[in-house]
Enzyme design. Structure first.
Site, PDB file in Angstrom:
ATOM      1  N   SER A 107       0.832  -1.198   0.000  1.00  0.00           N
ATOM      2  CA  SER A 107       0.000   0.000   0.000  1.00  0.00           C
ATOM      3  C   SER A 107       0.873   1.258   0.000  1.00  0.00           C
ATOM      4  O   SER A 107       1.689   1.442  -0.899  1.00  0.00           O
ATOM      5  CB  SER A 107      -0.964  -0.047   1.186  1.00  0.00           C
ATOM      6  OG  SER A 107      -2.000   0.887   1.044  1.00  0.00           O
ATOM      7  N   ASP A 212      -9.865  -4.560  -5.208  1.00  0.00           N
ATOM      8  CA  ASP A 212      -9.302  -3.624  -4.233  1.00  0.00           C
ATOM      9  C   ASP A 212      -9.980  -2.269  -4.408  1.00  0.00           C
ATOM     10  O   ASP A 212      -9.751  -1.567  -5.391  1.00  0.00           O
ATOM     11  CB  ASP A 212      -7.787  -3.502  -4.457  1.00  0.00           C
ATOM     12  CG  ASP A 212      -7.090  -2.690  -3.370  1.00  0.00           C
ATOM     13  OD1 ASP A 212      -7.774  -1.929  -2.657  1.00  0.00           O
ATOM     14  OD2 ASP A 212      -5.863  -2.822  -3.248  1.00  0.00           O
ATOM     15  N   HIS A 242      -7.754  -5.570  -0.640  1.00  0.00           N
ATOM     16  CA  HIS A 242      -6.524  -4.788  -0.540  1.00  0.00           C
ATOM     17  C   HIS A 242      -5.354  -5.530   0.102  1.00  0.00           C
ATOM     18  O   HIS A 242      -4.227  -5.478  -0.402  1.00  0.00           O
ATOM     19  CB  HIS A 242      -6.801  -3.495   0.233  1.00  0.00           C
ATOM     20  CG  HIS A 242      -5.624  -2.574   0.299  1.00  0.00           C
ATOM     21  ND1 HIS A 242      -4.956  -2.125  -0.824  1.00  0.00           N
ATOM     22  CD2 HIS A 242      -4.976  -2.011   1.370  1.00  0.00           C
ATOM     23  CE1 HIS A 242      -3.965  -1.331  -0.465  1.00  0.00           C
ATOM     24  NE2 HIS A 242      -3.952  -1.246   0.859  1.00  0.00           N
TER      25      HIS A 242
END
Length: 267
Positions: A107, A212, A242
């Site tokens: 991320s 996601d 995610h």
């Protein structure tokens, strides 16, 4: 099971809390850069699997995150966090000069990892980007507001396993409040710098969940297309959200990562 140990590293803005998982005879180093608002302790499961594959796993808490000091989730320059990763990398390299280093960023940590690879192309043997914030990110639209709305991350976007979201909500080391304006600006500036920077000329694996919603694959691809190098691999997982290392198919994901690392280190 390999238990983690704790250490501290002198970061740019204070002592960083670092977790480490060390097998008896490590053959490589996995340096993990965690995502926004979370911390290294959420990587226990994947770290144990990597350590089982003879990785010495090291995962710092970014400044303002987890057990590291600083105002929660606040930083004004993402390059500071990138520099902190290099401090950790240098310590590991000094302690284990013969071990190749693989940087794994998730991320926001994927954004930091990509920027790190641009700055230090010869210091890593491979790069893994998990659901990375690259290209564009819809969360940055919050900067258009005079006051940042209190819109914390929806735990349902993390994984198809509801327990992951429940554990996330109950974790006192996770930030559950609103985004910080300075942090969003720093992320925006970092994304622009990555877009204008050099391509990733090292073995690179990009993994992403098809479903996601927090960091949509299509948005990330706009950044990936700008920086992909000649030894680039991608795997988009159907139905996944995610946090791929916490997804219902996480065993498959880790196997794919280890296969990539094995090929990269033996090439």
């Amino acid at each position: 099971m390999i238990e983690s140990t704790d250490r501290t590293v002198a970061g740019s803005l204070g002592e960083l809390a670092v977790r480490e998982w060390k097998p008896a005879e490590p053959a490589w180093i996995a340096l993990i850069a965690h995502g926004y608002g979370e911390h290294s302790g959420r990587y226990e499961w994947v770290a144990e699997r990597l350590a089982g594959a003879r990785a010495l796993v090291c995962a710092p808490d970014h400044i303002g995150h987890g057990r590291s000091p600083g105002d929660r989730v606040h930083f004004e320059d993402a390059e500071v966090l990138v520099s902190d990763l290099d401090v950790v990398r240098r310590e590991l390299a000094a302690e284990h000069p013969d071990l190749p280093i693989v940087l794994i960023g998730h991320s926001m940590g994927g954004m930091l990892a990509a920027r790190y690879a641009q700055h230090h192309p010869g210091k890593l043997s491979a790069l893994v980007l998990s659901g990375p914030v690259l290209g564009t990110w819809h969360v940055l639209d919050l900067l258009e507001h005079d006051e940042i709305p209190d819109t914390p991350i929806d735990p349902a976007t993390l994984s198809r396993d509801p327990q992951v979201g429940a554990d996330y909500l109950a974790d006192p080391l996770v930030w559950h409040g609103p985004f910080r304006r300075a942090t969003l600006r720093a992320v925006d500036e970092c994304l622009l710098a990555i877009n204008e920077g050099p391509s990733l000329e090292l073995p690179t694996l990009w993994i992403h969940g098809e479903d996601d919603e927090l960091v949509p694959e299509a948005d990330t691809r706009t950044g990936i297309d700008r920086v992909r190098g000649g030894d680039f691999h991608e795997h988009i997982y159907p139905g996944a959200r995610h946090e791929l290392f916490n997804e219902t198919n996480r065993t498959e994901v880790v196997a794919d990562v280890l296969n990539f690392v094995g090929r990269a280190l033996n090439s």
